[in-house]
Motif scaffolding. Structure first.
Motif, short mmCIF file in Angstrom:
data_model
loop_
_atom_site.label_atom_id
_atom_site.label_comp_id
_atom_site.label_asym_id
_atom_site.label_seq_id
_atom_site.Cartn_x
_atom_site.Cartn_y
_atom_site.Cartn_z
N ALA A 47 45.87 32.95 46.50
CA ALA A 47 47.28 33.46 46.79
C ALA A 47 47.17 35.03 47.27
N ALA A 48 47.89 35.27 48.45
CA ALA A 48 47.65 36.73 48.77
C ALA A 48 48.91 37.23 48.43
N LEU A 49 49.15 38.36 47.70
CA LEU A 49 50.12 38.52 46.89
C LEU A 49 50.47 40.11 47.06
N SER A 50 51.88 40.37 47.38
CA SER A 50 52.40 41.69 47.65
C SER A 50 53.33 42.21 46.70
N SER A 51 53.49 43.39 46.39
CA SER A 51 54.31 43.75 45.31
C SER A 51 55.73 44.06 45.75
N GLU A 52 56.14 44.02 46.92
CA GLU A 52 57.15 44.25 47.81
C GLU A 52 57.58 43.11 48.99
N LYS A 53 58.82 42.81 49.12
CA LYS A 53 59.00 41.81 50.23
C LYS A 53 58.75 42.49 51.43
N GLY A 54 58.04 41.92 52.42
CA GLY A 54 58.05 42.42 54.01
C GLY A 54 56.63 43.21 53.82
N LYS A 55 56.02 43.59 52.65
CA LYS A 55 54.74 44.54 52.63
C LYS A 55 53.65 43.66 52.98
N ALA A 56 52.54 44.19 53.46
CA ALA A 56 50.98 43.64 53.45
C ALA A 56 50.72 43.14 52.10
N PRO A 57 49.86 42.07 51.98
CA PRO A 57 49.34 41.71 50.49
C PRO A 57 48.41 42.84 50.03
N SER A 58 48.50 43.13 48.90
CA SER A 58 47.55 44.18 48.24
C SER A 58 46.79 43.51 47.09
N ARG A 59 46.92 42.30 46.78
CA ARG A 59 45.96 41.85 45.93
C ARG A 59 45.68 40.26 46.73
N LEU A 60 44.38 39.90 46.10
CA LEU A 60 43.97 38.32 46.33
C LEU A 60 43.66 37.71 44.97
N ALA A 61 44.32 36.71 44.81
CA ALA A 61 43.95 36.02 43.61
C ALA A 61 43.68 34.65 43.60
N VAL A 62 43.00 34.01 42.73
CA VAL A 62 42.69 32.42 42.75
C VAL A 62 43.16 31.75 41.40
N PHE A 63 43.57 30.79 41.58
CA PHE A 63 44.29 30.21 40.48
C PHE A 63 43.47 28.75 40.29
N ALA A 64 43.00 28.33 39.08
CA ALA A 64 42.33 27.31 39.05
C ALA A 64 42.75 26.27 38.07
N GLU A 65 42.58 25.13 38.35
CA GLU A 65 42.97 24.21 37.24
C GLU A 65 42.13 24.01 36.18
N GLN A 66 42.65 23.84 34.96
CA GLN A 66 41.67 24.03 33.74
C GLN A 66 42.28 22.59 33.07
N PRO A 67 41.57 21.55 33.44
CA PRO A 67 41.91 20.16 32.74
C PRO A 67 42.01 20.11 31.18
N GLN A 68 40.79 20.80 30.77
CA GLN A 68 40.70 20.69 29.34
C GLN A 68 41.97 21.30 28.59
#
Length: 257
Positions: A47-68
């Motif tokens: 996910a490319a994330l921005s702190s404000e609407k319309g702004k370029a992303p400032s962070r890149l995050a990875v979310f992973a499934e944790q079946p356990q």
């Protein structure tokens, strides 16, 4: 706030603690890159994330499934120096195209990790300057090395080394130019030591949580970092587009009383 930030803040007197400002992102501006995975593969997405609407992303995050745990967790987050992300390749249904992060020799996350570690350890002399073209992120890592080399003058040394890395998973998405966006983690140490007996290192207030204001002969700091790089389709230098480090431990022998 990370566990590292929390630990460091808890070590400060109440008067020195800055008010905590939680970081949030604009849900409408978030760009999700969800790869189509084979049956049996653990799910993940970037996910490319921005702190404000319309702004370029400032962070890149990875979310992973944790079946356990029967839940999804954010397993990596990188502060971006370059807010212009490469175009991710999508199939007809809008799914991103995942690629194995260690399948190709010049794409391998292990190679990128080695180059990042070299930036800290030698200033990029061995592999860092060969694997990466200069970017704001790679230059910052090299500067960390050069600043530490002169930090104590002739009174001490500061040395960076690779450390055992518990976070070996890496994630890669194919880009429209047939290259890849690769997200990975590394762990390194920084050992500060006095040049000879009679000298001591006085911990700063930010060290209090780990070192308790006790003067030391040497201090071993451990850092866990998340990194993001773009890798071209051809055998050309990659680009480090961001990294985020957090100190997770510090220890060392006290000065003899």
């Amino acid at each position: 706030m990370s566990v590292s930030d929390y630990t460091e803040t808890e070590g400060l007197p109440a008067a020195d603690r800055a008010p905590y400002k939680p970081w949030s992102y604009d849900l409408a501006s978030a760009k999700l890159y969800i790869p189509r995975l084979a049956d049996g593969q653990d799910g993940w997405f970037a996910a490319a994330l921005s702190s404000e609407k319309g702004k370029a992303p400032s962070r890149l995050a990875v979310f992973a499934e944790q079946p356990q745990h029967k839940r999804w967790e954010m397993v990596s987050v990188v502060d971006l120096d370059s807010h212009r992300l490469p175009n991710i390749a999508l199939d007809r249904e809008g799914y991103a195209m995942a690629v194995a992060a260690n399948d190709h020799k010049h794409l391998a996350a292990d190679l990128l990790r080695t180059a990042v570690l070299d930036n800290f350890a030698t200033g990029g002399t061995n592999t860092g300057s060969k694997v990466f073209t200069p970017t704001a992120a790679s230059k910052r890592q090299v500067k960390v090395h050069s600043d530490a080399a002169t930090r104590f003058g002739d009174k001490g040394t500061s040395v960076f080394e690779e450390a055992d890395n518990r976070f070996t998973d890496a994630y890669a998405l194919k880009t429209e130019d047939s290259g890849a966006l690769v997200l990975f983690s590394h762990t390194h140490t920084q050992t500060d030591a006095v040049a000879h007996s009679g000298l001591q290192i006085n911990p700063g207030k930010e060290d209090r949580a780990w070192l308790h204001d006790v003067p030391r002969m040497s201090i071993l700091h451990t850092f866990v970092c998340n990194d993001a790089a773009t890798v071209p389709a051809k055998a050309e230098p990659s680009r480090l587009i961001g990294y985020t480090c957090a100190r997770t431990d510090a220890s060392g022998p006290p000065v003899p009383s």
